[in-house]
Design an enzyme around this catalytic site. Sequence first.
Site, PDB file in Angstrom:
ATOM      1  N   ARG A  44     -25.379   2.182  39.980  1.00 50.10           N
ATOM      2  CA  ARG A  44     -24.501   3.261  39.535  1.00 50.10           C
ATOM      3  C   ARG A  44     -23.400   2.640  38.681  1.00 50.10           C
ATOM      4  O   ARG A  44     -23.297   1.422  38.567  1.00 50.10           O
ATOM      5  CB  ARG A  44     -23.887   4.009  40.724  1.00 50.10           C
ATOM      6  CG  ARG A  44     -23.395   3.094  41.821  1.00 50.10           C
ATOM      7  CD  ARG A  44     -22.201   3.590  42.549  1.00 50.10           C
ATOM      8  NE  ARG A  44     -21.044   3.680  41.686  1.00 50.10           N
ATOM      9  CZ  ARG A  44     -20.306   2.647  41.291  1.00 50.10           C
ATOM     10  NH1 ARG A  44     -20.618   1.407  41.655  1.00 50.10           N
ATOM     11  NH2 ARG A  44     -19.260   2.835  40.519  1.00 50.10           N
ATOM     12  N   GLY A  45     -22.589   3.513  38.070  1.00 51.61           N
ATOM     13  CA  GLY A  45     -21.576   3.063  37.122  1.00 51.61           C
ATOM     14  C   GLY A  45     -22.117   3.216  35.713  1.00 51.61           C
ATOM     15  O   GLY A  45     -23.236   2.806  35.420  1.00 51.61           O
ATOM     16  N   ALA A  46     -21.334   3.811  34.828  1.00 51.93           N
ATOM     17  CA  ALA A  46     -21.837   4.173  33.500  1.00 51.93           C
ATOM     18  C   ALA A  46     -22.461   3.008  32.731  1.00 51.93           C
ATOM     19  O   ALA A  46     -23.588   3.114  32.238  1.00 51.93           O
ATOM     20  CB  ALA A  46     -20.718   4.833  32.685  1.00 51.93           C
ATOM     21  N   ARG A  78     -29.865  11.297  36.214  1.00 52.27           N
ATOM     22  CA  ARG A  78     -28.513  11.775  36.549  1.00 52.27           C
ATOM     23  C   ARG A  78     -27.940  12.372  35.266  1.00 52.27           C
ATOM     24  O   ARG A  78     -27.862  11.677  34.254  1.00 52.27           O
ATOM     25  CB  ARG A  78     -27.619  10.663  37.077  1.00 52.27           C
ATOM     26  CG  ARG A  78     -28.081  10.086  38.420  1.00 52.27           C
ATOM     27  CD  ARG A  78     -27.009   9.236  39.062  1.00 52.27           C
ATOM     28  NE  ARG A  78     -25.933  10.055  39.597  1.00 52.27           N
ATOM     29  CZ  ARG A  78     -24.746   9.570  39.972  1.00 52.27           C
ATOM     30  NH1 ARG A  78     -24.478   8.288  39.833  1.00 52.27           N
ATOM     31  NH2 ARG A  78     -23.826  10.373  40.467  1.00 52.27           N
ATOM     32  N   GLN A 181     -17.288   4.782  47.556  1.00 53.00           N
ATOM     33  CA  GLN A 181     -17.449   3.686  46.591  1.00 53.00           C
ATOM     34  C   GLN A 181     -16.190   2.825  46.512  1.00 53.00           C
ATOM     35  O   GLN A 181     -16.270   1.632  46.221  1.00 53.00           O
ATOM     36  CB  GLN A 181     -17.796   4.238  45.207  1.00 53.00           C
ATOM     37  CG  GLN A 181     -19.173   4.854  45.112  1.00 53.00           C
ATOM     38  CD  GLN A 181     -19.152   6.360  45.292  1.00 53.00           C
ATOM     39  OE1 GLN A 181     -18.296   6.904  46.005  1.00 53.00           O
ATOM     40  NE2 GLN A 181     -20.074   7.059  44.651  1.00 53.00           N
ATOM     41  N   ASP A 222     -17.419   8.243  33.134  1.00 51.77           N
ATOM     42  CA  ASP A 222     -18.858   8.411  32.959  1.00 51.77           C
ATOM     43  C   ASP A 222     -19.191   9.097  31.644  1.00 51.77           C
ATOM     44  O   ASP A 222     -20.311   8.991  31.156  1.00 51.77           O
ATOM     45  CB  ASP A 222     -19.434   9.203  34.131  1.00 51.77           C
ATOM     46  CG  ASP A 222     -19.433   8.383  35.402  1.00 51.77           C
ATOM     47  OD1 ASP A 222     -20.421   7.695  35.662  1.00 51.77           O
ATOM     48  OD2 ASP A 222     -18.425   8.418  36.133  1.00 51.77           O
ATOM     49  N   ASN A 232     -15.186  11.747  35.244  1.00 49.09           N
ATOM     50  CA  ASN A 232     -15.263  10.587  36.130  1.00 49.09           C
ATOM     51  C   ASN A 232     -15.503  11.075  37.560  1.00 49.09           C
ATOM     52  O   ASN A 232     -15.586  12.285  37.814  1.00 49.09           O
ATOM     53  CB  ASN A 232     -13.971   9.759  36.032  1.00 49.09           C
ATOM     54  CG  ASN A 232     -14.111   8.373  36.635  1.00 49.09           C
ATOM     55  OD1 ASN A 232     -15.069   7.654  36.333  1.00 49.09           O
ATOM     56  ND2 ASN A 232     -13.183   7.978  37.482  1.00 49.09           N
ATOM     57  N   LYS A 233     -15.604  10.147  38.482  1.00 48.82           N
ATOM     58  CA  LYS A 233     -15.897  10.470  39.879  1.00 48.82           C
ATOM     59  C   LYS A 233     -14.933  11.519  40.416  1.00 48.82           C
ATOM     60  O   LYS A 233     -13.736  11.503  40.118  1.00 48.82           O
ATOM     61  CB  LYS A 233     -15.823   9.189  40.707  1.00 48.82           C
ATOM     62  CG  LYS A 233     -16.148   9.359  42.187  1.00 48.82           C
ATOM     63  CD  LYS A 233     -17.560   9.892  42.391  1.00 48.82           C
ATOM     64  CE  LYS A 233     -18.617   9.009  41.790  1.00 48.82           C
ATOM     65  NZ  LYS A 233     -19.970   9.567  41.917  1.00 48.82           N
TER      66      LYS A 233
END
Length: 314
Positions: A44-46, A78, A181, A222, A232-233
């Site tokens: 995960r993570g852009a 995603r 996270q 993201d 973002n998250k």
Amino acid sequence: MRTIDWVDDAIVIIDQTALPAEERLLRLTTVEELIAAVRSLAVRGAPALGVAGALGVALAVRIGSDLEEQVRAIETARPTAVNLARGARRAASRIPDGPEAVLEEALAIRDEEIAASAAMATRGADLITELCGPRPRMLTHCNTGALAAVTVGTALGVVLELHRRGALGDVIASETRPLLQGARLTAWELSRAGVDFRVAVDGAGPFLMARGEVDAVVVGADRICANGDTVNKIGTYAHALGAHRAGIPFLVVAPESTIDADTPDGAAVPIEDRTQDEVNGSFPAANPAFDVTPHDLITAIVTDRRVIRPAEKW
């Protein structure tokens, strides 16, 4: 150790679902395994997702069946983070040139993200020092370190660069509900780096800012829209509001590859809703994975090439 890489004709990732209890590597040899890893947040993570998308296409080409369908499945694994689809499409553009050309393109994306992380860390640390002076106390949300970006990281890369310079105060890592996270991954990375930090529940962030315990907020992204709105998250928006109220800088650190000039603003971004079981297995639950921070709440966006002031025309 790289978060994601190509080793002996397979994709090898650090399984982020196992951290911090276990440091486990996963070897992915099929597109289906890659997609499952993306959806489960094992990777995960852009920036890391952009590399995953590209390497996934390299894997698909080697398998050699239903290429168009497999590329589409990778792109849409995603929907919110733009890097995943962008990496897959860029690698897929080399399919007519053969498997080795596709892999070459995917590895170029990997190497570009590594270089981008190093550039962002330097530029972001310089800006934080300019805005906040020596030894700023930082709050960060979700995980934006090497785990999210192959090596170094985005927002957390800035924090670690300040630490390397001896120019960092303490750090507050927001838990990042519901999958933690921050409490699991960011805490693991900060601990390994020897950084003084505290974990705080998500809702405590704005109050800690109001109480004068935070000098700046630094987060990743993201997707960054054409007008500077940032996705973002989930929980990021609340921290942006808290920073605005407290009068402290709110910085977004993300590579140029995260900027989506084709999406006008945050309202046009498809927001991923994840299963309610991540929140509560017994009762109905809302579980959006991301939120949108309007551009007028963002002090600056730091990329590998420039500093952008979203409140100004850019």
